[in-house]
Design a protein around this motif. Structure first.
Motif, PDB file in Angstrom:
ATOM      1  N   GLY A   1       0.743  -1.158   0.044  1.00 23.12           N
ATOM      2  CA  GLY A   1      -0.082   0.104  -0.034  1.00 23.12           C
ATOM      3  C   GLY A   1       0.652   1.179  -0.081  1.00 23.12           C
ATOM      4  O   GLY A   1       0.299   2.318   0.146  1.00 23.12           O
ATOM      5  N   ILE A   2       2.138   1.062  -0.192  1.00 21.15           N
ATOM      6  CA  ILE A   2       2.974   2.214  -0.225  1.00 21.15           C
ATOM      7  C   ILE A   2       3.311   2.655  -1.600  1.00 21.15           C
ATOM      8  O   ILE A   2       3.737   2.091  -2.448  1.00 21.15           O
TER       9      ILE A   2
ATOM     10  N   ASP B   1      -0.709   4.906   3.421  1.00 18.44           N
ATOM     11  CA  ASP B   1      -1.947   5.105   3.969  1.00 18.44           C
ATOM     12  C   ASP B   1      -2.241   4.584   5.429  1.00 18.44           C
ATOM     13  O   ASP B   1      -1.767   3.255   5.519  1.00 18.44           O
ATOM     14  N   ARG B   2      -2.129   5.336   6.382  1.00 18.90           N
ATOM     15  CA  ARG B   2      -2.166   4.869   7.917  1.00 18.90           C
ATOM     16  C   ARG B   2      -3.748   5.036   8.051  1.00 18.90           C
ATOM     17  O   ARG B   2      -4.081   6.310   8.537  1.00 18.90           O
ATOM     18  N   LEU B   3      -4.325   3.875   8.278  1.00 18.77           N
ATOM     19  CA  LEU B   3      -5.923   3.874   8.869  1.00 18.77           C
ATOM     20  C   LEU B   3      -5.615   4.023  10.321  1.00 18.77           C
ATOM     21  O   LEU B   3      -4.970   3.178  11.122  1.00 18.77           O
ATOM     22  N   PRO B   4      -6.604   5.207  10.847  1.00 13.62           N
ATOM     23  CA  PRO B   4      -6.510   5.581  12.076  1.00 13.62           C
ATOM     24  C   PRO B   4      -7.106   4.362  13.020  1.00 13.62           C
ATOM     25  O   PRO B   4      -8.355   3.792  12.786  1.00 13.62           O
TER      26      PRO B   4
ATOM     27  N   GLU C   1     -13.976  -7.169   9.210  1.00 19.04           N
ATOM     28  CA  GLU C   1     -13.745  -6.952   7.790  1.00 19.04           C
ATOM     29  C   GLU C   1     -14.708  -5.981   7.396  1.00 19.04           C
ATOM     30  O   GLU C   1     -14.253  -4.906   6.351  1.00 19.04           O
ATOM     31  N   ALA C   2     -15.956  -5.558   7.776  1.00 19.60           N
ATOM     32  CA  ALA C   2     -16.831  -4.596   7.253  1.00 19.60           C
ATOM     33  C   ALA C   2     -16.253  -3.195   7.766  1.00 19.60           C
ATOM     34  O   ALA C   2     -16.293  -2.149   6.816  1.00 19.60           O
ATOM     35  N   ALA C   3     -15.746  -3.059   8.951  1.00 20.30           N
ATOM     36  CA  ALA C   3     -15.023  -1.755   9.299  1.00 20.30           C
ATOM     37  C   ALA C   3     -13.797  -1.398   8.667  1.00 20.30           C
ATOM     38  O   ALA C   3     -13.849  -0.385   8.213  1.00 20.30           O
ATOM     39  N   ARG C   4     -12.844  -2.490   8.208  1.00 16.98           N
ATOM     40  CA  ARG C   4     -11.801  -2.052   7.561  1.00 16.98           C
ATOM     41  C   ARG C   4     -12.254  -1.926   5.855  1.00 16.98           C
ATOM     42  O   ARG C   4     -11.750  -0.732   5.446  1.00 16.98           O
TER      43      ARG C   4
ATOM     44  N   ALA D   1     -10.517   6.062   2.701  1.00 23.27           N
ATOM     45  CA  ALA D   1      -9.164   6.442   2.487  1.00 23.27           C
ATOM     46  C   ALA D   1      -8.723   6.614   1.072  1.00 23.27           C
ATOM     47  O   ALA D   1      -7.791   7.346   0.705  1.00 23.27           O
ATOM     48  N   ARG D   2      -9.615   6.353   0.096  1.00 23.33           N
ATOM     49  CA  ARG D   2      -9.365   6.502  -1.364  1.00 23.33           C
ATOM     50  C   ARG D   2      -9.331   8.083  -1.895  1.00 23.33           C
ATOM     51  O   ARG D   2      -8.506   8.447  -2.621  1.00 23.33           O
ATOM     52  N   ASP D   3      -9.743   8.962  -0.816  1.00 29.03           N
ATOM     53  CA  ASP D   3      -9.693  10.345  -1.239  1.00 29.03           C
ATOM     54  C   ASP D   3      -8.343  10.931  -0.742  1.00 29.03           C
ATOM     55  O   ASP D   3      -8.053  12.080  -0.580  1.00 29.03           O
ATOM     56  N   GLY D   4      -7.456  10.004   0.033  1.00 28.50           N
ATOM     57  CA  GLY D   4      -6.091  10.620   0.742  1.00 28.50           C
ATOM     58  C   GLY D   4      -6.214  11.032   1.995  1.00 28.50           C
ATOM     59  O   GLY D   4      -5.280  11.648   2.438  1.00 28.50           O
TER      60      GLY D   4
END
Length: 390
Positions: free
Chosen positions: A46-47, A82-85, A119-122, A129-132
């Motif tokens: 993802g980098i 992308d770092r998901l909170p 899985e649904a939450a992720r 996160a697609r919009d950055g």
């Protein structure tokens, strides 16, 4: 850019390809073709990586006046992650889990529902996160020095180095070799036909019976980067017993003063790491006791004066990386920003040349019979300090 403001830091790589005759539009076009943000598909982790022009994290406008400075090509590596909170992920998971388990007779969610909620939450968070909005961007300055055909990179992190080397290979078809203490010794030995001496070298017994035959941080038996640790200890010995001035191979004189910081580590990996901060760290009794107990320097702060120019830096032993570099103040008559950048490159070249000559002065001793006499003097120096402490 990191090389033109504040304190610089970099590790050096030798470019194994032929040096370019001159940097020009072709190089800038190749950088633009691999600019940050052009990568359509992220890597498996993802980098995304790419080049930037250096003024800020979104600058991809490569120009000769900006990126070609005094026979050097300067630019940045940008790494987008992308770092998901995690707190938001936990909140979404709790919401999904509540909806899934609402009608459970037991009042508790099942293992399957817990898995589905995660899985649904992720999936929900990745869609957002697609919009950055969760993207972290970090830039690492580079300088391609044409005269020595070296890459100076501002990070020693293995992952950052791997990404930089891979993207350079795609952009310019370059092959790099890190200029560690061992590799530098081999290159110098090739000039004097002494590569056998480097092959046969082993860690020196500075404290007989205590100094081990191998170092915990040198895992490859063919690696000779322990010469960097011996180099820093030799500088400590030399400045403590013979004065602060060393005559170099070009007949110039270099004044050396250990300063600010000293990091020592047990070569057996048993008694840990010790960092000492002081104006003169090698003069402190705890520093001497540490090296008498067998610890070796991993990093040493230095003040260098050559040709009436003073530099401050921290030198890392094994990879000869430089950090916390303070360059001399620019002359008062240089006020044009472009001239200031050119002068900074000149100063960095002078610093690198001075350090190379200093390391070469050590290696010339280390790879000849003169080292037996030098090692005996260092062993006596340490024993003398032990008697003084007693």
């Amino acid at each position: 850019m990191g090389f033109f403001s504040g304190r610089a830091a970099f590790i050096r790589f030798r470019v194994l390809n032929a040096p370019p005759q001159i940097f020009g539009e072709e190089h800038l076009q190749r950088l633009a073709a691999h600019a940050a943000g052009r990568q359509r598909v992220a890597s498996a982790d993802g980098i995304e990586i790419g080049w930037t022009a250096g003024e800020h994290v979104l600058d991809t406008d490569f120009q000769p006046a900006k990126n070609i400075v005094n026979d050097a090509l300067v630019f940045d590596l940008r790494v987008d992650t992308d770092r998901l909170p995690p707190d938001l992920l936990r909140a979404y998971t709790a919401i999904e889990l509540l909806a899934l388990s609402r009608n459970n007779p037991s009042g508790f969610p099942s293992l399957r529902q817990k898995r589905e909620a995660k899985e649904a939450a992720r999936a929900r968070l990745e869609e957002e996160a697609r919009d950055g909005r969760f993207r972290k961007r970090k830039c690492y300055p580079l300088l391609w020095e044409r005269l020595s055909n070296e890459i100076w990179f501002s990070s020693t992190a293995a992952t950052a180095i791997d990404r930089m080397a891979g993207l350079l290979a795609q952009t310019f078809d370059l092959t790099l070799e890190c200029m560690t203490a061992g590799r530098r010794a081999y290159h110098l030995a090739e000039v004097h036909a002494r590569t056998r001496q480097v092959d046969d070298s082993a860690p020196s017994p500075f404290v007989p019976g205590i100094t081990p035959a191998s170092l915990a941080w040198i895992v490859d038996e063919r690696n000779r980067d322990f010469l960097g640790n011996e180099f820093l200890l030799w500088l400590w010995f030399y400045t403590d017993t013979r004065g602060d001035t060393i005559t170099l191979a070009d007949r110039s004189e270099l004044a050396v003063f250990p300063s600010q910081t000293l990091t020592l580590e047990c070569p057996r990996g048993q008694t840990g790491l010790e960092t000492i901060r002081s104006d003169a760290p090698t003069r402190l009794p705890e520093a001497r006791r540490a090296v008498q107990a067998g610890k070796l320097p991993r990093k040493l702060g230095l003040t260098l004066v050559r040709h009436q120019e003073q530099y401050e830096l921290t030198l890392h032993a094994e990879n000869l990386a430089l950090s916390a570099i303070r360059l001399p103040p620019l002359p008062d008559d240089i006020t044009d920003p472009q001239q200031m950048r050119q002068e900074r490159v000149t100063q960095l070249r002078h610093l690198v040349e001075s350090l190379d000559l200093l390391y070469d002065a050590f290696v010339q001793r280390r790879l000849t019979r003169e080292w037996e006499k030098e090692l005996h003097a260092m062993q006596s120096w340490l024993k003398k300090e032990e008697r003084r402490a007693a």
